[in-house]
Design a protein around this motif. Structure first.
Motif: not given
Length: 406
Positions: A205-209, A58-61, A343-344, A165-167
């Protein structure tokens, strides 16, 4: 010896004492199917909500909500607040503009790291310091001679991380107009139910957020607003297990997991200088005097640093958390503090503390000793490891402004 019921109850007080519940707890508990809770700073926090692996994806997708209300939060205000925090922390607070966030750390007088965290400059003389451990007595003692006030906001300020990514699309759909202009480590205020809330483009998380801070009394309505908007964008509630996977991929460290804070260390050899846990880049030797400066610069000058924190890539797919690291399969070189199969990245990755010269001068022929459970029996695996840069996963969407829409 047989204990009577009263004696048994007395001995179980520490078990029966309830953990605090965050302002978001009722919403998370209603979603929880695993009933998998742990204690975070005295609060009941989810280790998982429905499934560790699906929460990670969910975090990554798509997008994920993680309750960060137990994070310790201090409000520091006053005419000397900048000067006080500049004395306290490693980075130059004078360079931190209002409306910005700074990742930083702070040390005792011996240069040993007390904690790391984020420093929010809300206004010219108004700051918020967020961290892992509680430091109020140390902060108030350090403030002697400075015209500042220090207030803990942990109980009164609810906080939630919205990552993935959809945050941005979730916040946009929720009606937070203008959030698309936020750059990484920038903050802005928004309205919710006639209250002001703060949104920062930050995360672990190292992601958009983003991270949202709101008075505790409006926490549930804020959650509901985000949750309703997020249903079209795959929003899920997550626990720490999933968050931990992403922070390892991002190469982030956690206090009292990847290093022991100076106040909690029971043995002198457990304390760490910033340079020994990968935080050397935070140290600004050109700014005015700060706690631990002399000790940190002396260790650099005399080359007396004892440890180094590195990223490892390990052969195979068995996570190596808490595995010992060896040189040439014989000489102990360090320990893995955090490790997962990513997994990524599609790699077996780890964060490790090595004793110098390993990781500094000796870089080759490193191995990790993993004990893997196979049909109720542990099997010893010696797997080759190589030192690699962090982060293990670098996502361009983390910094793109404005973020992409979905």
């Amino acid at each position: 010896m047989i204990l009577d019921p009263a004696q048994r109850r007395a001995g179980q007080i520490h078990i029966a004492t309830p953990r605090l519940e965050t302002p978001f707890h009722s919403r998370i508990a209603a979603l929880s199917t695993t009933n998998d809770w742990y204690s975070w700073a005295g609060y009941k926090a989810p280790h998982s909500v429905f499934d560790d692996e699906l929460e990670y994806f969910a975090i990554r997708s798509t997008a994920a909500l993680f309750d960060i209300s137990p994070m310790v939060k201090y409000r520091i205000r006053g005419v000397d607040s900048e000067r006080f925090l500049n004395r306290l922390t490693l980075r130059d607070v004078r360079k931190l503009q209002p409306g910005r966030v700074q990742y930083t750390a702070w040390c005792d007088d011996h240069g040993h790291v007390l904690d790391d965290g984020t420093l929010f400059r809300l206004a010219e003389t108004d700051f918020r310091l967020c961290c892992q451990e509680r430091h109020l007595p140390w902060l108030t003692d350090s403030a002697d001679g400075f015209n500042v006030t220090i207030e803990e906001e942990t109980e009164t300020l609810a906080a939630v991380a919205l990552q993935g990514p959809t945050s941005f699309s979730v916040l946009d759909a929720a009606g937070f107009a203008g959030v698309e202009t936020l750059k990484p480590f920038q903050i802005s205020t928004f309205q919710h139910q006639d209250h002001e809330i703060l949104i920062s483009r930050t995360g672990f998380t190292g992601d958009l957020g983003y991270e949202l801070f709101a008075p505790a009394e409006i926490a549930l309505s804020l959650w509901d607003r985000i949750w309703a908007a997020g249903q079209l964008f795959g929003l899920q509630a997550i626990g720490y297990g999933a968050l931990n996977r992403t922070r390892i991929e991002a190469g982030f460290i956690v206090a009292n997991t990847d290093f022991t804070t100076a106040e909690t260390a029971l043995r002198p050899d457990r304390q760490r200088l910033p340079d020994e846990i990968g935080l050397d880049w935070l140290v600004d030797p050109d700014k005015p005097y700060f706690n631990g400066r002399d000790a940190i610069l002396k260790a650099r000058r005399t080359k007396s640093l004892k440890y180094i924190l590195v990223g490892l890539e390990i052969e195979g797919n068995v996570p190596a958390e808490h595995a010992l690291v060896y040189h040439r399969k014989s000489r102990e070189a360090g320990i893995v503090t955090a490790g997962i199969w990513s997994p990524t990245a599609k790699r077996n990755i780890a964060i490790a503390t090595l004793t110098r010269p390993f990781g500094e001068q000796i870089l080759d022929d490193l191995w990790v000793e993993i004990y893997a459970m196979r049909e109720l029996q542990y099997q010893k695996l010696m797997k080759r490891a190589k030192i690699v840069p962090r982060p293990f996963v670098k996502l361009p969407r983390r910094t793109v402004t404005p973020p992409g829409r979905f």
